[in-house]
Write an enzyme that holds these catalytic residues in place. Structure first.
Site, PDB file in Angstrom:
ATOM      1  N   LYS A 198      -3.773   3.031  -2.422  1.00 56.61           N
ATOM      2  CA  LYS A 198      -5.098   4.015  -2.206  1.00 56.61           C
ATOM      3  C   LYS A 198      -5.202   5.365  -1.550  1.00 56.61           C
ATOM      4  CE  LYS A 198      -7.907   0.291  -2.558  1.00 56.61           C
ATOM      5  NZ  LYS A 198      -8.723  -0.729  -1.662  1.00 56.61           N
TER       6      LYS A 198
ATOM      7  N   ASP B 249       1.404  -1.110   0.174  1.00 54.15           N
ATOM      8  CA  ASP B 249       0.264  -0.272  -0.269  1.00 54.15           C
ATOM      9  C   ASP B 249       1.102   1.135  -0.041  1.00 54.15           C
ATOM     10  OD1 ASP B 249      -2.285  -1.147   0.053  1.00 54.15           O
ATOM     11  OD2 ASP B 249      -2.902  -0.653   1.964  1.00 54.15           O
TER      12      ASP B 249
ATOM     13  N   MET C  14      -8.713   9.363   9.018  1.00 54.71           N
ATOM     14  CA  MET C  14      -8.854  10.368   7.641  1.00 54.71           C
ATOM     15  C   MET C  14     -10.100  10.943   7.739  1.00 54.71           C
ATOM     16  SD  MET C  14      -9.258   6.294   5.714  1.00 54.71           S
ATOM     17  CE  MET C  14      -9.902   5.602   7.666  1.00 54.71           C
TER      18      MET C  14
END
Length: 255
Positions: A58, A36, A172
């Site tokens: 991502k 990732d 996030m």
């Protein structure tokens, strides 16, 4: 050909020295590694030269590869007899979609294991000097995602969190920090509650900004805080201030 297996591995919060020994062993023996965006590049130094490396990172609004495609690749290479490592930042089961990948691999009849990693909430908070629990200040903490602020179908239950949890750790949430602040204040959180933002926690680029719930969104904008970053809200942040004061006093005595 003998069937291979899949190891879903947590790479930790950023500092490569926070990898577990088991994680290092799996990375060293992997034939295929799917990694990732938040995996420290230094960790890839453990990968053997002949191994196939596949980037599937991502970023907010930008995915190099759909989740379904990642899962299909894991299954494809393991079914062909390879030892596959799915390397994920933090811990696979904490906002890492590791559960989805484990279900997909298991459904395909592939042997798998999950190797936990230090999640960013634990690692970044410790690195910044913020205990998530502290006697007399915080006896509980919750980890939530801030990316659901505009998703009314699965919105975070801020009201319950305000009244039941001492320390909040929000992943996030930088881009929706103003909305998070509004929700917490709406349901009764004191605007004077200490708040902190930790950017690039546990790495050489770590930055920590502290303030209060009432002004943390403005501080984040002024300091241009960007992802990856976590938000911490709670009284235990004051321990960081005490530690910094003690360190300053110790330096002055030495000087």
């Amino acid at each position: 050909m003998n069937q291979g297996s899949v190891s879903i591995v947590g790479a930790g919060p950023g500092d490569p020295e926070l990898l577990t020994v088991k994680a290092v062993r799996r990375i060293q023996t992997a034939d295929v590694i799917l990694y990732d965006r938040l995996v420290n590049e230094e960790i890839l130094g453990y990968v053997k030269p002949e191994a196939l490396r596949i980037y599937c990172g991502k970023a907010p609004g930008r995915h190099s590869m759909p989740q379904e495609a990642i899962e299909k690749l894991m299954i494809k290479y393991a079914a062909a007899g390879n030892q596959v490592v799915r390397l994920k930042g933090g811990d696979p089961y904490v906002f890492g979609r590791g559960g989805e990948e484990a279900l997909a691999v298991a459904a395909a009849g592939i042997a798998y294991e999950v190797i936990p990693g230090i999640t960013s909430a634990i690692g970044a908070a410790a690195s910044a000097g913020i205990p998530l629990t502290h006697r007399g200040l915080a006896a509980s903490f919750a980890i939530v995602t801030g990316s659901r602020c505009h998703d009314h179908a699965s919105a975070v239950h801020w009201e319950g969190l305000v009244h039941s949890v001492d320390t909040l750790v929000i992943y996030m949430g930088v881009s929706t920090l103003a909305e998070i602040r509004e929700q917490l204040l709406k349901y009764g959180k004191n605007p004077a509650t200490p708040a902190a933002l930790i950017e690039n926690g546990t790495t050489v680029r770590e930055r920590t900004v502290t303030g209060t719930l009432g002004n943390i969104d403005k501080l984040a904008a002024a300091m241009k805080i960007s992802n990856p970053a976590i938000i911490i809200i709670g009284e235990s942040i004051t321990v960081r201030d005490q530690l910094l004061s003690m360190e300053k006093a110790a330096r002055s005595r030495i000087g």
